[in-house]
Write an enzyme that holds these catalytic residues in place. Structure first.
Site, mmCIF file in Angstrom:
data_model
loop_
_atom_site.group_PDB
_atom_site.id
_atom_site.type_symbol
_atom_site.label_atom_id
_atom_site.label_comp_id
_atom_site.label_asym_id
_atom_site.label_seq_id
_atom_site.Cartn_x
_atom_site.Cartn_y
_atom_site.Cartn_z
ATOM 1 N N GLY A 68 -20.236 -73.671 -15.019
ATOM 2 C CA GLY A 68 -18.896 -73.446 -15.539
ATOM 3 C C GLY A 68 -17.995 -74.653 -15.380
ATOM 4 N N LYS B 143 -12.728 -71.850 -10.311
ATOM 5 C CA LYS B 143 -13.989 -71.990 -11.043
ATOM 6 C C LYS B 143 -14.117 -70.899 -12.085
ATOM 7 C CE LYS B 143 -18.934 -72.397 -10.408
ATOM 8 N NZ LYS B 143 -20.050 -72.384 -9.460
ATOM 9 N N GLY C 235 -23.185 -76.957 -14.452
ATOM 10 C CA GLY C 235 -24.121 -76.064 -15.130
ATOM 11 C C GLY C 235 -23.657 -74.622 -15.132
ATOM 12 N N LEU D 293 -11.097 -80.361 -13.342
ATOM 13 C CA LEU D 293 -11.617 -81.242 -12.300
ATOM 14 C C LEU D 293 -13.053 -81.665 -12.594
ATOM 15 C CD1 LEU D 293 -10.308 -79.390 -9.110
ATOM 16 C CD2 LEU D 293 -9.479 -81.564 -10.021
ATOM 17 N N GLY D 294 -13.790 -80.797 -13.289
ATOM 18 C CA GLY D 294 -15.171 -81.131 -13.586
ATOM 19 C C GLY D 294 -15.892 -80.004 -14.291
ATOM 20 N N ASP E 181 -28.739 -75.455 -4.630
ATOM 21 C CA ASP E 181 -28.402 -76.593 -5.500
ATOM 22 C C ASP E 181 -27.752 -77.699 -4.669
ATOM 23 O OD1 ASP E 181 -28.373 -77.990 -7.881
ATOM 24 O OD2 ASP E 181 -26.486 -77.125 -8.579
#
Length: 379
Positions: free
Chosen positions: A72, A88, A70, A66-67, A183
């Site tokens: 993982g 993740k 920074g 999916l993406g 973040d």
């Protein structure tokens, strides 16, 4: 027969080695501590096996990515019961911080807020623990603001700001322990099929003990969103999230990226340029006309001033996230009143009675429950 027996023995030895390695990782990653927390009902997290997640992601196939971030890679997975999840896979883990990692999994699994991505559980049988979250289907706020050909209406942008501020206010003050996201950025705000905001990616988050007001940490964050005071002092407080949210609010107002090498050097950092525009009373000259028409000048100035206060260089001069959420709710009601007036004007110009332009009075239209003051707490 001998060949068959040899193959069976080989696979038997390999399976035993794999089981031993998984058990080693499970212990190494704090599995017993998490099991203890779950059995005492202090954690709502589920412990997944590595086989479950490998099967869910087709052995972490590249087509399921999916993406990348920074911290993982995130994979889309489908569990045996049909639930779609986001898994993740972090790049690394600090073994000296395992107890803190487990404590954070416990706390995050207990968060139940409509605008926070829910942590469902984790897998500890791999070298680096895997985290399993609910799957959010409609991409990131960043994509919809900067990558979509059709501009997002201001009403949607404001509602997303309200929801995000409410989620951060909840994390700061209404959860089991105060949580600093660390973040906050438009790429970490996901949208579901109804464009409801979901704050995500707690990879850099930190819990603040009740007897402390701040933490001293290694600086982590994203360029353009990073609190300058935190960058300078390494002292992390809830006001660091407030600064980052101010950048997101500014981003929603101007539909510009926080850092862009395509802009002139003095405009490259949007936060600094934004402050200059406000000081010189030139903001409306750079906000697109459609946004000005949808929001009205009064509301745009109010939203811009709120973003400016969030961007104060000193944390103590910034509002709290709870104060930001309440002010944004008020702006939401102001937007409803502005929309009602605009519809009434159009109706009059066309000779249409007001009740056929949306019905009710402007006051009724302006008190929509969509922007109720309690909504920021997830009610």
């Amino acid at each position: 027969m001998l060949l068959l027996m040899g193959v069976c023995a080989y696979w038997g030895v390999k399976r035993r080695k794999t089981r031993k390695l998984k058990h080693k990782y499970f212990l190494q990653n704090g599995g017993l501590l998490l099991q203890q927390q779950i059995s005492s009902r202090q954690a709502a997290a589920r412990i997944f096996s590595s086989e479950e997640l490998e099967s869910a992601t087709e052995n972490f196939n590249e087509t399921r990515v999916l993406g990348h971030g920074g911290y993982g890679t995130v994979y889309k997975g489908v569990l045996p019961d049909g639930r779609v999840v986001a898994i993740k896979k972090s790049k690394l883990v600090d073994q000296s911080q395992i107890e803190q990692f487990i404590n954070e999994v416990v706390i995050l699994s207990q968060i139940n807020h409509k605008n926070v991505v829910k942590l469902l559980g984790c897998c500890l049988e791999t070298q680096v623990p895997l985290l399993v979250y609910e799957y959010i289907s409609n991409g990131t706020l960043s994509h919809h603001v900067h990558g979509s050909k059709v501009p997002m209406p201001w009403e949607n942008r404001l509602r997303i700001a309200v929801e995000t501020a409410g989620a951060l206010a909840y994390l700061h003050s209404a959860s089991v322990k105060p949580i600093i996201h660390r973040d906050v950025k438009s790429a970490n705000i996901l949208l579901d099929e109804d464009y409801t905001a979901k704050v995500s990616d707690f990879g850099a988050s930190r819990l603040i003990p009740y007897d402390q007001t701040h933490l001293t940490t290694l600086v982590q964050g994203t360029l353009g969103y990073l609190d300058p005071e935190y960058f300078r002092t390494s002292i992390l407080t809830e006001k660091s999230d407030v600064y980052s949210f101010g950048v997101v609010l500014m981003e929603l107002l101007m539909r510009e990226k926080p850092i862009s090498h395509g802009r002139p050097e003095e405009e490259r950092n949007l936060a600094f340029h934004f402050v200059t525009l406000l000081e010189e009373n030139r903001l409306l000259s750079v906000v697109d006309r459609r946004t000005v028409e949808e929001a009205g000048e009064r509301q745009l100035h109010a939203a811009a001033q709120l973003a400016r206060r969030c961007l104060n260089l000193r944390g103590e001069d910034r509002p709290t996230m709870k104060e930001v959420a309440v002010e944004l709710n008020a702006l939401g009601r102001l937007l409803m009143q502005h929309s009602a007036r605009e519809r009434r004007k159009k109706g009059r110009s066309l000779g249409v009675p007001w009740e056929f332009c949306g019905g009710g009075t402007e006051e009724e239209y302006g008190s929509s429950a969509v922007f109720s003051e309690s909504s920021f707490m997830g009610q």
